[in-house]
Design a protein around this motif. Structure first.
Motif, PDB file in Angstrom:
ATOM      1  N   LEU A  70       9.666   0.354 -13.823  1.00  0.00           N
ATOM      2  CA  LEU A  70      10.373   0.276 -12.695  1.00  0.00           C
ATOM      3  C   LEU A  70       9.408  -0.462 -11.669  1.00  0.00           C
ATOM      4  CD1 LEU A  70      12.760   0.812 -10.562  1.00  0.00           C
ATOM      5  CD2 LEU A  70      11.555   3.032 -10.257  1.00  0.00           C
ATOM      6  N   MET A  71       9.706  -1.781 -11.173  1.00  0.00           N
ATOM      7  CA  MET A  71       9.266  -2.510 -10.191  1.00  0.00           C
ATOM      8  C   MET A  71      10.003  -2.159  -8.794  1.00  0.00           C
ATOM      9  SD  MET A  71       6.727  -3.388 -12.279  1.00  0.00           S
ATOM     10  CE  MET A  71       5.836  -4.318 -10.980  1.00  0.00           C
ATOM     11  N   VAL A  72       8.907  -1.664  -7.856  1.00  0.00           N
ATOM     12  CA  VAL A  72       9.507  -1.547  -6.600  1.00  0.00           C
ATOM     13  C   VAL A  72       9.328  -2.710  -5.715  1.00  0.00           C
ATOM     14  CG1 VAL A  72       9.480   0.221  -4.287  1.00  0.00           C
ATOM     15  CG2 VAL A  72       9.001   1.021  -6.743  1.00  0.00           C
ATOM     16  N   PRO A  73      10.274  -3.378  -4.652  1.00  0.00           N
ATOM     17  CA  PRO A  73       9.789  -4.425  -4.127  1.00  0.00           C
ATOM     18  C   PRO A  73       8.789  -4.391  -2.946  1.00  0.00           C
ATOM     19  CG  PRO A  73      12.054  -3.348  -3.570  1.00  0.00           C
ATOM     20  CD  PRO A  73      11.577  -2.872  -4.701  1.00  0.00           C
ATOM     21  N   PRO A  74       8.406  -5.464  -2.414  1.00  0.00           N
ATOM     22  CA  PRO A  74       7.442  -5.296  -1.527  1.00  0.00           C
ATOM     23  C   PRO A  74       8.072  -4.651  -0.174  1.00  0.00           C
ATOM     24  CG  PRO A  74       7.211  -7.543  -2.428  1.00  0.00           C
ATOM     25  CD  PRO A  74       8.655  -6.678  -3.225  1.00  0.00           C
ATOM     26  N   SER A  75       7.445  -4.306   0.715  1.00  0.00           N
ATOM     27  CA  SER A  75       7.593  -3.831   2.035  1.00  0.00           C
ATOM     28  C   SER A  75       6.980  -4.358   3.152  1.00  0.00           C
ATOM     29  CB  SER A  75       7.733  -2.068   2.065  1.00  0.00           C
ATOM     30  OG  SER A  75       6.143  -1.817   1.664  1.00  0.00           O
ATOM     31  N   GLY A  76       7.250  -4.335   4.376  1.00  0.00           N
ATOM     32  CA  GLY A  76       6.440  -5.075   5.443  1.00  0.00           C
ATOM     33  C   GLY A  76       6.088  -6.562   5.175  1.00  0.00           C
ATOM     34  N   SER A  77       4.886  -6.641   5.510  1.00  0.00           N
ATOM     35  CA  SER A  77       4.370  -7.941   5.142  1.00  0.00           C
ATOM     36  C   SER A  77       3.767  -8.231   3.739  1.00  0.00           C
ATOM     37  CB  SER A  77       3.351  -8.124   6.021  1.00  0.00           C
ATOM     38  OG  SER A  77       2.231  -7.519   6.009  1.00  0.00           O
ATOM     39  N   SER A  78       3.656  -7.168   2.785  1.00  0.00           N
ATOM     40  CA  SER A  78       3.261  -7.307   1.773  1.00  0.00           C
ATOM     41  C   SER A  78       4.112  -8.120   0.466  1.00  0.00           C
ATOM     42  CB  SER A  78       3.052  -5.880   1.011  1.00  0.00           C
ATOM     43  OG  SER A  78       2.813  -5.812  -0.306  1.00  0.00           O
ATOM     44  N   GLU A  79       3.368  -8.734  -0.290  1.00  0.00           N
ATOM     45  CA  GLU A  79       3.982  -9.705  -1.438  1.00  0.00           C
ATOM     46  C   GLU A  79       4.003  -8.836  -2.766  1.00  0.00           C
ATOM     47  OE1 GLU A  79       2.601 -13.490  -1.275  1.00  0.00           O
ATOM     48  OE2 GLU A  79       3.200 -13.813   0.707  1.00  0.00           O
ATOM     49  N   SER A 136      -3.456 -13.348 -12.009  1.00  0.00           N
ATOM     50  CA  SER A 136      -4.350 -13.772 -11.078  1.00  0.00           C
ATOM     51  C   SER A 136      -3.640 -14.812 -10.256  1.00  0.00           C
ATOM     52  CB  SER A 136      -5.620 -14.406 -11.797  1.00  0.00           C
ATOM     53  OG  SER A 136      -5.342 -15.422 -12.547  1.00  0.00           O
ATOM     54  N   GLU A 137      -2.318 -15.139 -10.762  1.00  0.00           N
ATOM     55  CA  GLU A 137      -1.616 -16.420 -10.150  1.00  0.00           C
ATOM     56  C   GLU A 137      -1.087 -15.705  -8.911  1.00  0.00           C
ATOM     57  OE1 GLU A 137       0.933 -18.881 -12.371  1.00  0.00           O
ATOM     58  OE2 GLU A 137      -0.598 -18.830 -14.016  1.00  0.00           O
ATOM     59  N   SER A 138      -0.070 -14.604  -9.134  1.00  0.00           N
ATOM     60  CA  SER A 138       0.594 -14.176  -7.761  1.00  0.00           C
ATOM     61  C   SER A 138      -0.544 -13.439  -6.858  1.00  0.00           C
ATOM     62  CB  SER A 138       1.489 -13.094  -8.282  1.00  0.00           C
ATOM     63  OG  SER A 138       1.004 -12.164  -9.129  1.00  0.00           O
ATOM     64  N   ALA A 139      -0.516 -13.865  -5.586  1.00  0.00           N
ATOM     65  CA  ALA A 139      -1.786 -13.946  -5.009  1.00  0.00           C
ATOM     66  C   ALA A 139      -1.562 -13.538  -3.490  1.00  0.00           C
ATOM     67  CB  ALA A 139      -2.559 -15.314  -4.991  1.00  0.00           C
ATOM     68  N   ASP A 140      -2.026 -12.301  -3.050  1.00  0.00           N
ATOM     69  CA  ASP A 140      -2.691 -12.081  -1.841  1.00  0.00           C
ATOM     70  C   ASP A 140      -4.035 -12.220  -1.569  1.00  0.00           C
ATOM     71  OD1 ASP A 140      -0.306  -9.425  -0.863  1.00  0.00           O
ATOM     72  OD2 ASP A 140      -0.073 -11.521  -0.583  1.00  0.00           O
ATOM     73  N   SER A 141      -4.773 -12.759  -0.797  1.00  0.00           N
ATOM     74  CA  SER A 141      -6.061 -13.000  -0.548  1.00  0.00           C
ATOM     75  C   SER A 141      -6.779 -11.380  -0.520  1.00  0.00           C
ATOM     76  CB  SER A 141      -6.477 -13.377   0.699  1.00  0.00           C
ATOM     77  OG  SER A 141      -6.145 -12.577   1.787  1.00  0.00           O
ATOM     78  N   ASP A 142      -5.815 -10.455  -0.178  1.00  0.00           N
ATOM     79  CA  ASP A 142      -6.480  -8.880  -0.290  1.00  0.00           C
ATOM     80  C   ASP A 142      -6.304  -8.183  -1.670  1.00  0.00           C
ATOM     81  OD1 ASP A 142      -6.709  -9.393   2.302  1.00  0.00           O
ATOM     82  OD2 ASP A 142      -4.970  -8.363   2.927  1.00  0.00           O
ATOM     83  N   ARG A 143      -5.747  -9.022  -2.530  1.00  0.00           N
ATOM     84  CA  ARG A 143      -5.641  -8.377  -4.041  1.00  0.00           C
ATOM     85  C   ARG A 143      -7.026  -7.919  -4.664  1.00  0.00           C
ATOM     86  NH1 ARG A 143      -0.471  -9.388  -7.067  1.00  0.00           N
ATOM     87  NH2 ARG A 143       1.010  -9.989  -5.265  1.00  0.00           N
ATOM     88  N   PRO A 159     -11.464   6.804 -12.893  1.00  0.00           N
ATOM     89  CA  PRO A 159     -10.059   7.173 -12.790  1.00  0.00           C
ATOM     90  C   PRO A 159      -9.661   7.041 -11.172  1.00  0.00           C
ATOM     91  CG  PRO A 159     -11.417   8.922 -13.689  1.00  0.00           C
ATOM     92  CD  PRO A 159     -12.323   7.957 -13.267  1.00  0.00           C
ATOM     93  N   ASN A 160     -10.384   6.545 -10.295  1.00  0.00           N
ATOM     94  CA  ASN A 160      -9.818   6.391  -8.779  1.00  0.00           C
ATOM     95  C   ASN A 160     -10.041   5.194  -8.670  1.00  0.00           C
ATOM     96  OD1 ASN A 160      -9.251   9.378  -8.101  1.00  0.00           O
ATOM     97  ND2 ASN A 160     -11.277   9.637  -8.148  1.00  0.00           N
ATOM     98  N   ASP A 161     -10.199   4.083  -9.597  1.00  0.00           N
ATOM     99  CA  ASP A 161     -10.272   2.772  -9.258  1.00  0.00           C
ATOM    100  C   ASP A 161      -9.088   2.184  -8.243  1.00  0.00           C
ATOM    101  OD1 ASP A 161     -11.455   0.182  -9.962  1.00  0.00           O
ATOM    102  OD2 ASP A 161      -9.698  -0.204 -10.803  1.00  0.00           O
ATOM    103  N   PRO A 162      -9.390   1.667  -7.029  1.00  0.00           N
ATOM    104  CA  PRO A 162      -8.555   0.970  -6.147  1.00  0.00           C
ATOM    105  C   PRO A 162      -7.752   0.107  -6.866  1.00  0.00           C
ATOM    106  CG  PRO A 162     -10.672  -0.003  -5.838  1.00  0.00           C
ATOM    107  CD  PRO A 162     -10.899   1.096  -6.776  1.00  0.00           C
TER     108      PRO A 162
END
Length: 217
Positions: A191-200, A50-57, A103-106
């Protein structure tokens, strides 16, 4: 249970290049998680989901009778810390999908791509098919983070103890208790893929789960 892939870092590095440039196409190695097992620990916890945060999460809340514990230390490297935090978010989102029986949870889709998204969906489908939800305490510990050869992706590894994590029958409320054994222990490699665009957001692109992990006992 997942099959063991020998040169895991090399495999993930190759996959990382594909994911970063094409954002897709994992392999077929969707390991089946044990339905009923997993415990937890508690060191000084790293940045929680819950700490690493975008308001859209998305919401990744969990049932009150289920405790998810990440017994991790926060890496000093900011990139590694962010990757580890979103690896936790991916695991939390997967459990959230099971609790929601969707199974299709966003939530898991937000934190994953390619093979890791397929893996999460297959896990949720297994619980839905069985009529189970999550119960008890699920523990993850002994984390490690490594920058891949491409200099962008991060390989996150950790152990899991399932001894106190149980399935619960949704219709009856019956808890499916299990005894602790070597089957309780697993190794996870994400395998963690880094953010792209404005995403964090660091997305999990690939996941490998190895059962009967003696090194985690």
């Amino acid at each position: 249970m997942a099959r063991r892939i020998a040169p895991i870092a090399a495999t993930f590095a190759a996959t990382a290049a594909l994911l970063i440039t094409a954002c897709g196409g994992g392999d077929d190695s969707s390991s089946t998680d044990d339905i009923q097992g997993a415990d937890t620990g508690s060191k000084s916890p790293s940045a929680s989901a819950s700490e690493s945060a975008d308001s859209d999460r998305p919401d990744v809340s969990l049932p009150k009778d289920f405790k998810l514990v990440f017994d991790f230390d926060k890496p000093s490297d900011a990139k590694h810390a962010a990757a580890l935090a979103d690896a936790q978010n991916y695991i939390r989102a997967l459990k959230h999908g099971i609790a929601k029986q969707d199974p299709n949870d966003p939530a898991y889709q937000f934190y994953s791509a390619a093979q890791a998204a397929q893996y999460a969906k297959s896990q949720i489908e297994e619980y839905v098919k069985g009529g189970w939800t999550v119960n008890g305490t699920d523990r993850y510990y002994d984390e490690d983070t490594t920058t891949l050869n491409d200099g962008k992706g991060v390989l996150v590894t950790f152990c899991r103890n399932q001894a106190k994590f149980y399935g619960k029958e949704i219709k009856t409320g019956k808890i499916l208790y299990t005894e602790e054994s070597l089957n309780s222990y697993q190794t996870f490699r994400l395998l963690m893929v880094p953010p792209s665009g404005s995403s964090e957001v660091w997305k999990t692109g690939n996941i490998e789960v190895m059962g009967k992990a003696k090194e985690c006992q």
